[in-house]
Scaffold this active site. Structure first.
Site, short mmCIF file in Angstrom:
data_model
loop_
_atom_site.label_atom_id
_atom_site.label_comp_id
_atom_site.label_asym_id
_atom_site.label_seq_id
_atom_site.Cartn_x
_atom_site.Cartn_y
_atom_site.Cartn_z
CE LYS A 1 49.45 55.37 -22.74
NZ LYS A 1 49.68 56.60 -23.52
NE ARG B 1 48.72 66.58 -19.82
CZ ARG B 1 48.73 66.93 -21.10
NH1 ARG B 1 47.94 67.90 -21.53
NH2 ARG B 1 49.53 66.34 -21.96
#
Ligand code: BES
Ligand code: MN
Ligand code: ZN
Length: 506
Positions: free
Chosen positions: A272, A346
């Site tokens: 990120k 997820r």
């Protein structure tokens, strides 16, 4: 902080500061009573236009010895017909902060008396809950303790329904303390709140509340075949953990709450940028909310069981870190091609959900976590995204959301959305192929493939879990969002219109 019910009336109570609420241009009987003691000070303030009762307005008056209270804090409540339980929470938060900031240790409030259409219990719960939530501060690591301001005691001035009031107050304390526990966990940085430290925190809470807990470490996760959880943690020197707390597991109906607990999300090899990473210690907010909800349930003792699953790992860059293109076999046997290492939430939820479904056979599964930036773009910071395969479960969550004001907003999950995850080389991939898409929905589409048949709902709390600036009773930082929503959901699960009540509870 101690919150109690006072035996005194508003004009007699001996306190540093008394909070009184006033609707717009509406001198209620209580305010008129105070005004008489203050020889018309309030009415002259109003006639001079210095205080109108507009929403959020505050004004302090020195009583100069005319009353038991040293000062009166007038709080504007806005239009009477627009006033709600949530506005009462906000007003309680605003006044708690005003009392604390003025250096007052002991104060009293009559705010709960203004809203007559709600029960005394609900009103007292709202005031206690919001007060403790507003005064929460993450100041454990500040070494200069002399600058820290606290209010120590609040008395609720109640004229009738004192038993009901006491019940509400106790519930408010349980809800707020559970939310504040989740906030502490979220705010504690990644170098301290590692997956193992989080599991220890869960052990400690379980011990205090008398709940059963099981914790699996890396070896056990590998052995069980939860390779998605293991893959996410590979870049880190910290072992992943799967902590499972149980409340009333022998109940006929039990709900599994599965929380994403990424103790830090660097994005992994798909790193990120710095400005997206700075608040990523908050990526464990889903698991923290599950911990808080279990604590609240242990104290409130609802008739529905809860399996609280916290899936804990750190998403780092390292020589063993998972890489785009890696293929792993998840717990349910499906092969997953990891196309983006930043879509790690997820992955860990997939294994945790199929594990709890197979081994605990819950009546419903709700997963919760800070899943997508896309959900923040869709809904901002005042709601969590809800996706569900079961209308009744979605409705229950919507109702619990309204009550707790941790609201949910359901996103579509039509057949047309379900296709995005075909992989060229494995059964599924963890991100959609298209660069721009409905990210919050796509995350849920991936997770759904790991739910066999149990009614399931997915809560994306990426927006409300973390605030960079605070509001009313929610200070900046970790918010504890989801704790009160889930505790309320479980408490109402067996309400008369939702099915038969359990005959026993622990
Ligand atoms: N933890 C982030 C989501 C997030 C973003 C939470 C901002 C709070 C604030 C999650 O793991 C993530 O990185 N999601 C990606 C998914 C994408 C790679 C498909 C995202 O939202 O960009
Ligand atoms: Mn991520
Ligand atoms: Zn994440």
């Amino acid at each position: 902080m101690d919150i109690n019910i006072s035996n005194e009336t508003a004009d007699r109570i001996n306190t540093g500061l008394l909070v009184a609420g006033m609707f717009e241009k509406d001198m209620n009987e209580a305010i008129k009573g105070l005004d008489r003691h203050l020889k018309g000070a309030i009415s002259s303030m109003i006639s001079e236009g210095r205080f109108r009762g507009e929403w959020g307005e505050t004004e302090t008056i020195d009583t100069l010895g005319c009353m038991g209270a040293g000062r009166i804090l007038l709080v504007g409540l806005g239009k009477k017909e627009e006033f709600t339980l949530e506005k009462l929470r906000k007003a309680a938060g605003i006044s708690a902060k005003a009392a604390r900031d003025s250096g007052i240790k002991k104060y009293a409030t009559s705010l709960q008396n203004v809203l007559t259409k709600e029960s005394v219990q609900d009103r007292c719960q709202a005031v206690a809950e919001a007060t403790l939530m507003a005064l929460y501060a993450f100041d454990k690591y500040k070494t200069d303790r002399s600058k820290i301001k606290t209010a120590d005691s609040l008395s609720l001035v109640i004229e009738e329904g004192r038993d009901e009031a006491r019940k509400g107050l106790e519930r408010g304390i349980v809800y707020a303390e559970a939310a504040n526990l989740a906030r502490d966990v979220v705010n504690t940085p990644a170098n301290i709140m590692t997956p193992q430290a989080f599991a220890d925190e869960a052990r400690k809470t379980s011990k205090e509340c008398g709940l059963r807990i099981t914790v699996m470490g890396k070896k056990e996760l590998e052995k069980a075949g939860m390779n998605a959880i293991v893959a996410v943690s590979e870049g880190s020197d910290k072992e992943p953990q799967l902590a499972i707390m149980e409340y009333f597991p022998e109940a006929e109906e039990k709900v599994a709450l599965v929380g994403k607990g990424i103790t830090f999300d660097t994005g992994g090899v798909d790193l990120k940028p710095w400005d997206s990473m700075e608040s990523m210690k908050s990526d464990k907010a889903g698991a923290a909310a599950v911990l808080g909800a279990l604590k609240a349930c242990a104290q409130l003792k609802p008739g529905t069981g809860v399996i609280g699953v916290m899936v804990l790992a750190e998403n780092m860059v390292g020589e063993k870190a998972m890489k785009p293109g890696d293929i792993i076999k998840a717990y349910n046997g499906k092969t997953v091609e990891i196309m983006n290492t930043d879509a790690e939430g997820r992955l860990v939820l997939a294994d945790a959900i199929s594990y709890v479904e197979k081994n605990y056979k819950p009546s419903a599964i709700i997963d919760i976590g800070t899943l997508t930036g896309s959900c923040i773009i869709a809904l901002g910071y005042h709601a969590s995204g809800l996706i569900s395969t079961d209308d009744k479960l979605a409705k229950r969550l919507a109702e619990a959301g309204e009550k707790s004001h941790e609201r949910v907003w359901q996103l579509p999950f039509w057949e047309e959305y379900q296709e995005v995850y075909k992989s060229d080389n494995a059964d599924v991939r963890n991100v959609a192929k298209e660069k721009y898409g409905p990210g919050a929905i796509s995350g849920a589409v991936f997770i759904k493939q790991f739910v066999e048949k149990t009614p399931w709902a997915h809560l994306d709390i990426a927006g409300p879990a973390w605030l960079s600036s605070g509001r009313d009773y929610i200070p900046a930082g970790g918010t504890g969002w989801g704790v009160r929503l889930m505790a309320q959901l479980i408490e109402d699960w067996q309400a008369p219109d939702n099915g038969p009540r359990a005959t026993s509870n622990p």
